[in-house]
Design a protein around this motif. Structure first.
Motif, PDB file in Angstrom:
ATOM      1  N   ALA A  52       0.948  32.986   4.607  1.00 34.13           N
ATOM      2  CA  ALA A  52       2.050  32.813   5.562  1.00 34.13           C
ATOM      3  C   ALA A  52       1.752  31.652   6.508  1.00 34.13           C
ATOM      4  O   ALA A  52       2.636  30.846   6.819  1.00 34.13           O
ATOM      5  N   GLU A  53       0.503  31.558   6.954  1.00 31.25           N
ATOM      6  CA  GLU A  53       0.119  30.454   7.833  1.00 31.25           C
ATOM      7  C   GLU A  53       0.269  29.110   7.121  1.00 31.25           C
ATOM      8  O   GLU A  53       0.798  28.151   7.688  1.00 31.25           O
ATOM      9  N   GLN A  54      -0.174  29.053   5.879  1.00 34.66           N
ATOM     10  CA  GLN A  54      -0.064  27.813   5.114  1.00 34.66           C
ATOM     11  C   GLN A  54       1.400  27.446   4.881  1.00 34.66           C
ATOM     12  O   GLN A  54       1.780  26.281   4.979  1.00 34.66           O
ATOM     13  N   ALA A  55       2.209  28.454   4.571  1.00 39.69           N
ATOM     14  CA  ALA A  55       3.630  28.195   4.353  1.00 39.69           C
ATOM     15  C   ALA A  55       4.271  27.683   5.635  1.00 39.69           C
ATOM     16  O   ALA A  55       5.089  26.755   5.602  1.00 39.69           O
ATOM     17  N   ALA A  56       3.903  28.271   6.776  1.00 35.05           N
ATOM     18  CA  ALA A  56       4.457  27.825   8.051  1.00 35.05           C
ATOM     19  C   ALA A  56       4.044  26.383   8.324  1.00 35.05           C
ATOM     20  O   ALA A  56       4.868  25.564   8.735  1.00 35.05           O
ATOM     21  N   LEU A  57       2.793  26.051   8.075  1.00 39.62           N
ATOM     22  CA  LEU A  57       2.337  24.678   8.288  1.00 39.62           C
ATOM     23  C   LEU A  57       3.049  23.713   7.346  1.00 39.62           C
ATOM     24  O   LEU A  57       3.451  22.627   7.741  1.00 39.62           O
ATOM     25  N   PHE A  58       3.221  24.122   6.124  1.00 36.08           N
ATOM     26  CA  PHE A  58       3.879  23.268   5.141  1.00 36.08           C
ATOM     27  C   PHE A  58       5.342  23.038   5.522  1.00 36.08           C
ATOM     28  O   PHE A  58       5.831  21.925   5.478  1.00 36.08           O
ATOM     29  N   ASN A  59       6.016  24.090   5.924  1.00 34.93           N
ATOM     30  CA  ASN A  59       7.427  23.962   6.309  1.00 34.93           C
ATOM     31  C   ASN A  59       7.591  23.083   7.539  1.00 34.93           C
ATOM     32  O   ASN A  59       8.518  22.283   7.604  1.00 34.93           O
ATOM     33  N   VAL A  60       6.698  23.198   8.510  1.00 36.20           N
ATOM     34  CA  VAL A  60       6.779  22.365   9.713  1.00 36.20           C
ATOM     35  C   VAL A  60       6.598  20.908   9.330  1.00 36.20           C
ATOM     36  O   VAL A  60       7.332  20.037   9.783  1.00 36.20           O
ATOM     37  N   GLY A  61       5.663  20.598   8.470  1.00 36.41           N
ATOM     38  CA  GLY A  61       5.416  19.231   8.049  1.00 36.41           C
ATOM     39  C   GLY A  61       6.593  18.638   7.308  1.00 36.41           C
ATOM     40  O   GLY A  61       6.944  17.482   7.485  1.00 36.41           O
ATOM     41  N   VAL A  62       7.274  19.418   6.492  1.00 34.57           N
ATOM     42  CA  VAL A  62       8.404  18.924   5.718  1.00 34.57           C
ATOM     43  C   VAL A  62       9.571  18.615   6.645  1.00 34.57           C
ATOM     44  O   VAL A  62      10.214  17.592   6.538  1.00 34.57           O
TER      45      VAL A  62
END
Length: 79
Positions: A52-62
């Motif tokens: 979930a943390e990785q997905a949140a970081l990935f979504n913020v970057g996109v």
């Protein structure tokens, strides 16, 4: 032919040794069966949190990348 006392005690001693060995193996197997069940739940929770943390970081970057680009690469070339 009658057996002596020492033979009888040796046989009993060997029987006790084998029984202890079987008991120890049984306890070891029980611990192995109980351990992964308890540990896997914790590990799965940790993995889900991490995902979930990785997905949140990935979504913020996109989202940030899309906002700064302002369009397609073809738009930048024509300007």
């Amino acid at each position: 032919m009658p057996r002596g006392r020492s033979t009888f005690t040796k046989r009993q001693k060997e029987h006790k040794r084998q029984q202890k060995q079987r008991d120890k193996a049984e306890r070891r197997n029980q611990r192995k069966q109980e351990e992964p069940t308890a540990g896997s739940v914790d590990e799965l929770a940790e993995l889900r949190e991490h995902a979930a943390e990785q997905a949140a970081l990935f979504n913020v970057g996109v989202e940030e990348t899309d906002a700064t680009e302002g369009g397609t690469p073809a738009d930048h070339v024509s300007k």
